[in-house]
Design an enzyme around this catalytic site. Structure first.
Site, PDB file in Angstrom:
ATOM      1  N   CYS A  49     -15.359 -28.006 -52.044  1.00 30.80           N
ATOM      2  CA  CYS A  49     -15.404 -26.554 -52.220  1.00 30.80           C
ATOM      3  C   CYS A  49     -14.034 -26.082 -52.700  1.00 30.80           C
ATOM      4  O   CYS A  49     -13.076 -26.851 -52.761  1.00 30.80           O
ATOM      5  CB  CYS A  49     -15.767 -25.867 -50.910  1.00 30.80           C
ATOM      6  SG  CYS A  49     -14.419 -25.829 -49.717  1.00 30.80           S
ATOM      7  N   HIS A 103     -13.938 -28.924 -42.889  1.00 35.95           N
ATOM      8  CA  HIS A 103     -14.770 -29.719 -43.788  1.00 35.95           C
ATOM      9  C   HIS A 103     -14.355 -31.191 -43.728  1.00 35.95           C
ATOM     10  O   HIS A 103     -13.280 -31.523 -43.223  1.00 35.95           O
ATOM     11  CB  HIS A 103     -14.639 -29.185 -45.213  1.00 35.95           C
ATOM     12  CG  HIS A 103     -15.370 -27.883 -45.436  1.00 35.95           C
ATOM     13  ND1 HIS A 103     -15.497 -27.306 -46.668  1.00 35.95           N
ATOM     14  CD2 HIS A 103     -16.013 -27.057 -44.574  1.00 35.95           C
ATOM     15  CE1 HIS A 103     -16.189 -26.180 -46.565  1.00 35.95           C
ATOM     16  NE2 HIS A 103     -16.512 -26.002 -45.302  1.00 35.95           N
ATOM     17  N   CYS A 156     -11.237 -26.888 -50.205  1.00 37.22           N
ATOM     18  CA  CYS A 156     -10.830 -28.293 -50.132  1.00 37.22           C
ATOM     19  C   CYS A 156     -10.170 -28.740 -51.442  1.00 37.22           C
ATOM     20  O   CYS A 156      -9.252 -29.552 -51.428  1.00 37.22           O
ATOM     21  CB  CYS A 156     -12.019 -29.174 -49.804  1.00 37.22           C
ATOM     22  SG  CYS A 156     -12.623 -28.890 -48.132  1.00 37.22           S
ATOM     23  N   GLU A 180     -13.139 -33.270 -45.782  1.00 37.51           N
ATOM     24  CA  GLU A 180     -11.857 -33.653 -46.366  1.00 37.51           C
ATOM     25  C   GLU A 180     -10.706 -33.429 -45.379  1.00 37.51           C
ATOM     26  O   GLU A 180      -9.788 -34.242 -45.276  1.00 37.51           O
ATOM     27  CB  GLU A 180     -11.596 -32.853 -47.650  1.00 37.51           C
ATOM     28  CG  GLU A 180     -12.538 -33.199 -48.799  1.00 37.51           C
ATOM     29  CD  GLU A 180     -13.804 -32.349 -48.809  1.00 37.51           C
ATOM     30  OE1 GLU A 180     -14.190 -31.838 -47.727  1.00 37.51           O
ATOM     31  OE2 GLU A 180     -14.416 -32.205 -49.886  1.00 37.51           O
TER      32      GLU A 180
END
Lengths: 287, 389
Positions: free
Chosen positions: A153, A98, A156, A100
């Site tokens: 999410c 992701h 993360c 991040e």
């Protein structure tokens, strides 16, 4: 979930709570940078910082090319963006990559020697050898604020908790698997639900979260993506217009920097695109 | 490296069987959050008495009245004999009889107790209306019953003696159907020890070399009864990491295994099977996507879908942290089996401190089956409670 109604329960404050106009503008600017990570449109307003432009172009093109879910983020330290990331799950074939993760990777692998002028070369293998000292230590993350277009999410949110973060500003809420208010509250006591009447004590790894920043724009990005998933276009920009845009930006950069910047090819029609096509692009952006 | 490893896995009893001599080895399915949090939830219902012979008439009237809106009380018997209900139900109904001026003497063989419905979905008057054609005076009392179905036979027995006759229908309203779990467990029962052992060993080697904590993970593909190892990884949070804190969070064993499956597929797509070669030339990153120690291994998957780990099995020496648990969901694994529970940091279990039970939550867009594998003393290393595995 509207952050306004959930603040008490989840510890997620809403955008624009008792904040001065100047302060709001600062946050909105950074959130725009995060959004810029996944869209070509901001290129129309040519940014003052040519470096950020390069990045945006590459990343934006990448997002277009690979059908990545358009999520972008920036990490800000003392008012300066030190890392950027976009969702890269398709490009890497790895469902956990992701935005991040990508941004933290960028921060922690920035070589110390890099001056701001040659940031474009920083990603080359030669530029980052094992011997070279890193510019930032992981401790810097604890002093950073994250601006991300969609609520982090659960994964993360836990990543941020374990590395440390000061505050998270997000755009749209994520009711499907959000980790900072959407489904769980990982930013508070690692998501433990307090027993009745219990007030959770502040833990040293807890971080502040504020949601709803440029929420409509972030949602629009996602909506456009899902329209594209259904076989329609990403933007109303035609391939020809897109190529013109790239050319203009390319010329701008040539004039400004004289740098040899490679422009990613214009995305082909969706049905022709596969993950494999991304390979030459990656090499191009790294060389 | 790959071939060497295949040989090793095919005959685990010779090289590494010692770890698992313990006969106490067992797999136990994890409970879901719903099962642990709500199984004691109760509902207050009206109970009345009816003559045995009018039971079917009243059942018809009950159906017509459609009073069970939104409530599923299939696990509770509609009618009960006097002898089948707990003492407190009997005394409540006796009290109701007394208030109507009825005597205590009842021919209990000619009467049944009827569970009418939740007090929020049916009014006192409605109960009276439904039953009154058959009897002149209707004793009505309210009792507590379990709101949701029991998840085991034992629980049904216990509830029957405490609340009201309860039936266990071999269903699980809080998670996967028991038959799905038991079938899946049969599939993995034969060789799950082997894979767990590989995971544990990778973790031990990682720690011995100072790469990370003694946490290891193995990813297995199972097709038509054949299982195949796709990746083994050890924790690498201290690899190339000079700093303190919790180490390189992106170097957790679960994340590395997932990445290894991805890089192996990328490598085979590019016709570059030897993945170690590219490791040297790749730019530096916090992700350790390639094997770094001999216990580690990455192999390409035969069939690929859009989600690379779709339906795969993942064996973890320790219960994964919240981040890794969610990473397992994002990657669409089918089964997760862990050895040591991490009561303070684990994200899968619904009974620890966090009680997230991430493997099966209706809100999330993926669910999978999860087991805790206990094998007596011979198991993975005990870690500090605060460690995120």
């Amino acid at each position: 979930m509207d952050p306004q109604t959930t603040e008490g329960k989840t510890g997620v404050s809403r955008a624009r709570e008792d904040m001065s106009a100047e302060e709001r503008a600062v946050h909105i600017n950074f959130m725009r940078e995060a959004i810029a990570m996944v869209t070509l449109l901001p290129l129309l307003n040519v940014p003052q910082n040519i470096l950020s432009l390069t990045h945006t172009l590459q990343q934006g093109e990448l997002a277009l090319q690979t059908d990545e879910t358009p999520v972008g983020c920036v990490f800000v330290h003392e008012g300066v963006i030190i890392g950027r990331g976009t969702n890269a799950t398709n490009r890497t074939l790895n469902g956990t990559r992701h935005a991040e993760f990508e941004a933290i990777n960028e921060i922690l692998t920035t070589p110390a020697s890099t001056s701001s002028e040659d940031l474009t070369n920083a990603e080359s293998p030669e530029g980052v050898s094992d011997r070279c000292e890193m510019k930032y230590t992981p401790a810097i993350l604890k002093e950073c604020d994250l601006y991300v277009t969609v609520e982090p999410c659960i994964m993360c949110a836990s990543l941020l908790r374990q590395f440390g973060i000061r505050k998270v500003y997000f755009g749209a809420s994520n009711e499907k698997f959000g980790g900072t208010g959407g489904v769980l509250n990982i930013h508070r006591a690692n998501g433990r639900v307090p027993k009745e009447g219990e007030v959770l004590e502040r833990h040293k790894d807890d971080y502040e979260v504020s949601g709803g920043w440029l929420r409509e724009e972030a949602i629009l990005l996602l909506r456009r993506f899902y329209v594209q998933e259904n076989g329609k276009g990403w933007y109303s920009v035609s391939p020809f217009e897109s190529r013109c845009l790239c050319l203009i930006v390319y010329l701008c950069m040539l004039v400004e920097t004289g740098a040899d910047v490679q422009i990613a090819p214009v995305p082909k029609k969706r049905k022709d695109r596969t993950v494999k096509e991304v390979e030459p692009l990656e090499e191009a952006t790294q060389s | 490296m790959g071939t060497n490893f295949d040989r090793k896995c095919s005959d685990p009893s010779k090289e590494g069987g010692a770890l698992f001599k313990s006969p106490t080895f067992s797999l136990s399915p994890l409970k879901t959050t719903l099962a642990t949090q709500k199984h004691e939830a109760t509902l207050t219902v009206y109970v009345s008495t009816i003559p045995v012979k009018s039971a079917s008439t009243i059942l018809g009237r009950l159906r017509n009245a459609e009073i069970d809106n939104g409530l599923n009380l299939q696990h509770l018997r509609r009618f009960a004999k006097y002898t089948d209900v707990p003492e407190h139900v009997l005394s409540s109904i006796q009290a109701a009889r007394r208030s109507l001026g009825l005597g205590p003497d009842v021919d209990t063989s000619q009467e049944l107790l009827l569970l009418v419905g939740g007090i929020n979905s049916v009014s006192h008057e409605e109960v009276h209306y439904i039953i009154s054609p058959t009897v002149t005076q209707v004793p009505i009392c309210s009792i507590m019953v379990p709101l949701l179905a029991p998840t085991s036979y034992e629980q049904a027995v216990s509830w029957s003696s405490r609340f009201w006759p309860t039936v266990y229908k071999k269903s699980n309203p809080f998670g996967p159907h028991p038959s799905i779990i038991s079938r899946a467990q049969e599939d993995i029962d034969g060789d799950s020890r082997t894979w767990m052992e590989l995971a544990i060993r990778a973790g031990q080697e990682s720690r011995r070399l100072g790469h990370g904590e003694a946490i290891g993970v193995a990813v297995v593909e199972r097709c038509d009864g054949q299982s195949r190892l796709l990746a083994v990884s050890g924790d690498a949070r201290w690899l190339d990491w000079k700093h303190g804190g919790s180490g390189n969070v992106a170097g957790h064993a679960v994340l590395r295994s997932i990445a290894m499956v991805a890089t192996s597929i990328k490598a085979s797509e590019n016709g570059n099977i030897d993945s170690t070669e590219t490791a040297c030339t790749a730019p530096r990153s916090i992700f350790h996507d390639k094997p770094v120690i001999s216990a580690e291994h990455g192999q390409s998957r035969a069939s690929t879908s859009r989600y690379l780990c779709h339906g795969l099995e993942i064996y973890c020496s320790h219960e994964p942290c919240v981040m890794c648990s969610m990473a397992i969901l994002h990657s669409r694994f089918g089964k997760v089996i862990f050895n040591k529970r991490m009561p303070e940091t684990g994200g899968l279990s619904s009974e620890g401190d966090l009680a997230h039970g991430l493997f099966w939550r209706k809100e999330l867009n993926w669910t999978l089956l999860a087991w805790e594998m206990s094998n007596g003393d011979a198991s993975g290393e005990t870690l500090g409670l605060e460690i995120n595995a």
